[in-house]
Design an enzyme around this catalytic site. Structure first.
Site, PDB file in Angstrom:
ATOM      1  N   GLU A  60     -76.846 -82.272 -17.306  1.00 41.92           N
ATOM      2  CA  GLU A  60     -77.992 -81.617 -16.675  1.00 41.92           C
ATOM      3  C   GLU A  60     -78.341 -80.312 -17.366  1.00 41.92           C
ATOM      4  O   GLU A  60     -79.513 -79.952 -17.475  1.00 41.92           O
ATOM      5  CB  GLU A  60     -77.746 -81.390 -15.183  1.00 41.92           C
ATOM      6  CG  GLU A  60     -78.994 -80.858 -14.503  1.00 41.92           C
ATOM      7  CD  GLU A  60     -79.091 -81.148 -13.019  1.00 41.92           C
ATOM      8  OE1 GLU A  60     -80.047 -80.633 -12.422  1.00 41.92           O
ATOM      9  OE2 GLU A  60     -78.253 -81.874 -12.475  1.00 41.92           O
ATOM     10  N   GLY A  84     -84.287 -79.826 -12.075  1.00 40.62           N
ATOM     11  CA  GLY A  84     -83.715 -81.159 -11.979  1.00 40.62           C
ATOM     12  C   GLY A  84     -84.215 -81.884 -10.737  1.00 40.62           C
ATOM     13  O   GLY A  84     -84.260 -81.321  -9.652  1.00 40.62           O
ATOM     14  N   HIS A 101     -69.493 -93.031 -16.234  1.00 42.54           N
ATOM     15  CA  HIS A 101     -68.319 -92.503 -16.924  1.00 42.54           C
ATOM     16  C   HIS A 101     -67.588 -93.685 -17.548  1.00 42.54           C
ATOM     17  O   HIS A 101     -67.139 -94.586 -16.838  1.00 42.54           O
ATOM     18  CB  HIS A 101     -67.461 -91.720 -15.941  1.00 42.54           C
ATOM     19  CG  HIS A 101     -68.248 -90.680 -15.212  1.00 42.54           C
ATOM     20  ND1 HIS A 101     -68.748 -89.555 -15.837  1.00 42.54           N
ATOM     21  CD2 HIS A 101     -68.665 -90.631 -13.929  1.00 42.54           C
ATOM     22  CE1 HIS A 101     -69.422 -88.840 -14.957  1.00 42.54           C
ATOM     23  NE2 HIS A 101     -69.395 -89.474 -13.794  1.00 42.54           N
ATOM     24  N   HIS A 155     -89.184 -89.688 -21.850  1.00 46.40           N
ATOM     25  CA  HIS A 155     -90.571 -89.563 -21.369  1.00 46.40           C
ATOM     26  C   HIS A 155     -90.892 -88.083 -21.220  1.00 46.40           C
ATOM     27  O   HIS A 155     -90.108 -87.327 -20.644  1.00 46.40           O
ATOM     28  CB  HIS A 155     -90.712 -90.259 -20.014  1.00 46.40           C
ATOM     29  CG  HIS A 155     -91.963 -89.912 -19.281  1.00 46.40           C
ATOM     30  ND1 HIS A 155     -93.197 -90.423 -19.625  1.00 46.40           N
ATOM     31  CD2 HIS A 155     -92.171 -89.094 -18.216  1.00 46.40           C
ATOM     32  CE1 HIS A 155     -94.109 -89.935 -18.800  1.00 46.40           C
ATOM     33  NE2 HIS A 155     -93.514 -89.127 -17.937  1.00 46.40           N
TER      34      HIS A 155
END
Length: 140
Positions: free
Chosen positions: A62, A82, A89, A106
Site C-alpha cells: 500500500e 487507499g 501470500h 489502470h
C-alpha cells in the site's frame, strides 16, 4: 506518467513518523511507469512464528501504490487515498529484504489500480497484491 519529475531522494526524504518510516521502507528506483521499494524482514515485521507478517507485506504494497498515485496527481488539487487492497501470500520469508515492484494497471481520473509484487532476496515472489486508490479533491 508522473505529474512531475521525482527522485528516489524525494521519496525517501518524506517525514519518518508514519508506518512506512517505522518499518524502514525505502524507495530504490523510479521508472517510466513503475516504482520499486524495499522493507527489511526483522523483528519489526515478523509474526510470532518468526516469518514476515502478512500485514507488513500489505503495508509495503500500500505504501508503494499510494506513493505512486501521489506521483501521478497534482497535490495542490487532489489527494490519493487507499480504497481497497488485497494480497496473496505465496511463501514465507524469515530475514533479509523484501523488494516490491509497483506497476500501473489502470490510471483513471478518479481511481488508480496498482499491481504490486514482492520478492525475497533470492528473487522468489512471496506476495502479490492489488491496490485501488481513490483520487479525491483536496480538502479546503
Amino acid at each position: 506518467m508522473w505529474f512531475k519529475e521525482f527522485t528516489v531522494e524525494d521519496l525517501n526524504n518524506r517525514p519518518k513518523n508514519h508506518i512506512g518510516g517505522l518499518l524502514d521502507i525505502k524507495f530504490t528506483e523510479i521508472g517510466a511507469d513503475f516504482i520499486i521499494g524495499t522493507m527489511p524482514v526483522d523483528e519489526r515485521t515478523h509474526q510470532p512464528a518468526g516469518i514476515l507478517h502478512g500485514g507488513a507485506s500489505v503495508v509495503l504494497a500500500e505504501t508503494l501504490g499510494s506513493i505512486a498515485s501521489y506521483m501521478c496527481i497534482d497535490p495542490e488539487k487532489h489527494v490519493a487515498v487507499g480504497l481497497e487492497v488485497n494480497a496473496n501470500h505465496l511463501r514465507p520469508v524469515k530475514s533479509g529484504l523484501v523488494t516490491g515492484i509497483c506497476k500501473i494497471i489502470h490510471r483513471g481520473a478518479k481511481t488508480h489500480i496498482w499491481d504490486i509484487k514482492l520478492y525475497d532476496d533470492r528473487g522468489k515472489m512471496n506476495c502479490i497484491s492489488r491496490l485501488t486508490v481513490a483520487i479525491i479533491n483536496k480538502p479546503q
